[in-house]
Design a protein around this motif. Structure first.
Motif, PDB file in Angstrom:
ATOM      1  N   UNK A  82      42.708  34.148  41.681  1.00 20.78           N
ATOM      2  CA  UNK A  82      41.474  34.936  41.600  1.00 20.78           C
ATOM      3  C   UNK A  82      41.287  35.861  42.799  1.00 20.78           C
ATOM      4  N   UNK A  83      41.504  35.404  44.043  1.00 20.03           N
ATOM      5  CA  UNK A  83      41.378  36.373  45.150  1.00 20.03           C
ATOM      6  C   UNK A  83      42.303  37.583  44.984  1.00 20.03           C
ATOM      7  N   UNK A  89      43.866  43.727  41.660  1.00 18.34           N
ATOM      8  CA  UNK A  89      43.849  44.169  40.261  1.00 18.34           C
ATOM      9  C   UNK A  89      42.485  44.657  39.780  1.00 18.34           C
ATOM     10  N   UNK A  90      41.464  44.578  40.644  1.00 26.32           N
ATOM     11  CA  UNK A  90      40.153  45.117  40.290  1.00 26.32           C
ATOM     12  C   UNK A  90      39.328  44.265  39.351  1.00 26.32           C
ATOM     13  N   UNK A  91      39.653  42.981  39.228  1.00 24.22           N
ATOM     14  CA  UNK A  91      38.913  42.087  38.332  1.00 24.22           C
ATOM     15  C   UNK A  91      37.494  41.891  38.869  1.00 24.22           C
ATOM     16  N   UNK A 114      33.470  27.331  43.555  1.00 22.91           N
ATOM     17  CA  UNK A 114      34.438  27.482  44.646  1.00 22.91           C
ATOM     18  C   UNK A 114      34.801  28.942  44.913  1.00 22.91           C
ATOM     19  N   UNK A 115      34.535  29.831  43.953  1.00 20.02           N
ATOM     20  CA  UNK A 115      34.938  31.239  44.105  1.00 20.02           C
ATOM     21  C   UNK A 115      33.737  32.180  44.170  1.00 20.02           C
ATOM     22  N   UNK A 116      32.561  31.658  44.369  1.00 21.43           N
ATOM     23  CA  UNK A 116      31.359  32.503  44.323  1.00 21.43           C
ATOM     24  C   UNK A 116      31.263  33.505  45.468  1.00 21.43           C
ATOM     25  N   UNK A 117      32.092  33.374  46.514  1.00 15.68           N
ATOM     26  CA  UNK A 117      32.079  34.318  47.633  1.00 15.68           C
ATOM     27  C   UNK A 117      32.852  35.607  47.329  1.00 15.68           C
TER      28      UNK A 117
END
Length: 139
Positions: A82-83, A89-91, A114-117
């Motif tokens: 995800x990072x 990739x502009x996601x 865990x990825x909300x930042x």
């Protein structure tokens, strides 16, 4: 007579399929059952590449038939995939059709927390038409 645009298959393996939707987003469909690590990573890696290829920022993630993520999958997605998908990739927007399996839902919730930042937004949906409408709202 106007032809209705249709989705096209971008990639497929034992884990799932990636479709290119005519409304400028990807559709990532997970298959039921256990996942093999290399196949899982290949599916998500191709999703990132498709975003770059199309210059899109949105994915409809269909997890309805998906088994729960295991710890290794969750770690790789959280810390690597995800990072990279966001930065390279502009996601930006993920509309998630929630899994039927309650443990898969819980695993997804942990992943989102865990990825909300990251500069990325996930929203979960029960109904596909609502998920698609949400994605269409973003240019």
């Amino acid at each position: 007579m106007t032809k209705t645009p249709v989705r096209s298959l971008y990639f497929e393996n034992a884990i799932g399929r990636i479709w290119e939707e005519p409304e400028c987003f990807l559709r990532l469909e997970y298959r039921a059952g256990p996942r093999e690590t290399l196949q899982f990573r290949a599916l998500l890696t191709h999703a990132g590449q498709a975003l770059t290829r199309r210059r899109w920022a949105k994915i409809l993630v269909d997890q309805r038939e998906m088994a729960p993520f295991n710890a290794s999958e969750q770690d790789w997605m959280t810390n690597e995939w995800l990072p990279r998908a966001v930065a390279e990739h502009g996601y930006r927007y993920g509309a998630v059709l929630v899994a039927n399996n309650v443990f898969a839902r819980l695993a997804m919730n942990q992943y989102v927390m865990a990825t909300r930042n990251l500069t990325h937004t996930y929203r979960t949906f029960e109904a596909e038409d609502e998920a698609m409408a949400w994605l269409r709202a973003f240019e």
